[in-house]
Each structure stands twice: as structure tokens, then as C-alpha cells.
Design a protein around this motif. Structure first.
Motif, mmCIF file in Angstrom:
data_model
loop_
_atom_site.group_PDB
_atom_site.id
_atom_site.type_symbol
_atom_site.label_atom_id
_atom_site.label_comp_id
_atom_site.label_asym_id
_atom_site.label_seq_id
_atom_site.Cartn_x
_atom_site.Cartn_y
_atom_site.Cartn_z
ATOM 1 N N CYS A 243 0.848 -1.189 0.000
ATOM 2 C CA CYS A 243 0.000 0.000 0.000
ATOM 3 C C CYS A 243 0.890 1.248 0.000
ATOM 4 O O CYS A 243 1.777 1.378 0.847
ATOM 5 C CB CYS A 243 -0.920 -0.015 1.205
ATOM 6 S SG CYS A 243 -2.034 1.397 1.232
ATOM 7 N N CYS B 38 0.416 4.142 0.964
ATOM 8 C CA CYS B 38 0.282 5.073 2.093
ATOM 9 C C CYS B 38 1.327 4.787 3.163
ATOM 10 O O CYS B 38 1.542 5.608 4.045
ATOM 11 C CB CYS B 38 -1.120 5.020 2.683
ATOM 12 S SG CYS B 38 -1.345 3.759 3.954
ATOM 13 N N CYS C 292 1.206 1.962 5.136
ATOM 14 C CA CYS C 292 0.646 1.149 6.225
ATOM 15 C C CYS C 292 1.225 -0.262 6.224
ATOM 16 O O CYS C 292 1.064 -0.993 7.196
ATOM 17 C CB CYS C 292 -0.876 1.106 6.132
ATOM 18 S SG CYS C 292 -1.505 0.188 4.707
ATOM 19 N N ARG D 170 -8.990 0.902 -1.008
ATOM 20 C CA ARG D 170 -9.142 0.061 0.177
ATOM 21 C C ARG D 170 -10.316 0.602 0.956
ATOM 22 O O ARG D 170 -10.298 1.738 1.397
ATOM 23 C CB ARG D 170 -7.896 0.126 1.055
ATOM 24 C CG ARG D 170 -6.748 -0.667 0.545
ATOM 25 C CD ARG D 170 -5.783 -0.961 1.670
ATOM 26 N NE ARG D 170 -6.201 -2.136 2.395
ATOM 27 C CZ ARG D 170 -5.871 -2.390 3.666
ATOM 28 N NH1 ARG D 170 -5.159 -1.523 4.336
ATOM 29 N NH2 ARG D 170 -6.265 -3.488 4.247
ATOM 30 N N CYS E 30 -6.782 1.794 6.155
ATOM 31 C CA CYS E 30 -6.232 3.103 5.758
ATOM 32 C C CYS E 30 -7.077 3.807 4.695
ATOM 33 O O CYS E 30 -6.901 4.992 4.445
ATOM 34 C CB CYS E 30 -4.799 2.934 5.262
ATOM 35 S SG CYS E 30 -4.683 2.005 3.714
ATOM 36 N N SER F 169 -6.970 3.854 1.573
ATOM 37 C CA SER F 169 -6.227 4.423 0.451
ATOM 38 C C SER F 169 -7.047 4.324 -0.825
ATOM 39 O O SER F 169 -7.653 3.293 -1.102
ATOM 40 C CB SER F 169 -4.916 3.655 0.245
ATOM 41 O OG SER F 169 -3.964 4.081 1.169
HETATM 42 ZN ZN LIG Z 1 -2.454 1.840 3.393
#
Ligand SMILES: [Zn+2]
Length: 126
Positions: free
Chosen positions: A57, A59, A61, A95, A99, A101
Motif C-alpha cells: 500500500c 500510504c 501502512c 481500500r 487506511c 487508500s
Molecule cells: Zn495503506
């Protein structure tokens, strides 16, 4: 035309590309490696068919995102390979838990969607 006038812009683009290189695309057979590398899109092939794409991911995470590429299963993504070694995914990746995303993956670059809860919209083509 005076190409020198464009030089600062060319250098700037080079600097940006240096700090923000596109994701690599790695094609694997049958299975994903046990540990995925950052900034890499994995395409899993089986018998010449693209089964799934996977990436960490973006982001940060640490979760692994799996995108099905088999057209008779839903949801399904299309992956496009580009001549420069990058790839694009269609549609956007979202997602819906943790998170949340939500981003487009175009030519190896992550383009975040501003409102993660809004329905996906096409980004500007750059
Ligand atoms: Zn993420």
C-alpha cells in the motif's frame, strides 16, 4: 529555438524524477515473493495468464494490496505495460477498510484521490 531557456525546466524534471522514480514492474510466475519490495508492482502470471497484481500500500501502512486480473472474477483490474517498463492499473485502487487508500496507478505513479470516500473519477491525463 533556444534550448538553453528550457534547461532549468529539464533539470527540475530530472530532479523530481530522481526523488520520485516510478514503480518498477516485476512479473512473477505462479506466486508472489514472501516479502514485497517498496515501489514495485508485482504481476503474477500462471500459464501465460495474468492472475493478479500486488503491491505494498503506497500510504505506508505496510499492507499488501491484491488486484485480481482475471476477467471472469470481480472486482477485476486491467494492467497496461508501457515501453519504459512502468505499468498502469484500471480502474482505481480503493481500500474500503483500514487506511482507506484510494488512488490511481498510472505509468508507475500513484495519483491520490482527494476525497477517499468519493466515487472514483478519472484523473487528468498528464
Ligand atoms: Zn495503506
Amino acid at each position: 529555438m533556444n534550448w538553453l531557456l528550457n534547461l532549468p525546466l529539464l533539470i527540475w524534471r530530472g530532479v523530481v524524477a530522481w526523488f520520485d522514480p516510478p514503480y518498477r514492474t516485476v512479473v512473477t510466475q505462479d506466486i508472489l515473493p514472501p516479502k514485497l519490495k517498496k515501489r514495485t508492482l508485482y504481476i503474477v502470471e500462471d500459464d501465460g495468464y495474468q492472475e493478479q497484481a500486488a503491491m505494498l500500500c503506497p500510504c505506508g501502512c505496510g499492507r499488501v494490496l491484491h488486484m485480481n486480473l482475471l476477467p471472469d472474477e470481480r472486482p477485476c483490474w486491467q494492467v497496461t505495460r508501457h515501453k519504459n517498463g512502468t505499468s498502469s492499473l484500471y480502474p482505481s485502487v480503493w481500500r474500503k477498510k483500514d487506511c482507506e487508500s484510494h488512488f490511481w496507478f498510472k505509468k508507475g505513479k500513484v495519483q491520490w484521490c482527494r476525497d477517499r470516500r468519493a466515487p472514483p473519477t478519472e484523473p487528468r491525463d498528464t
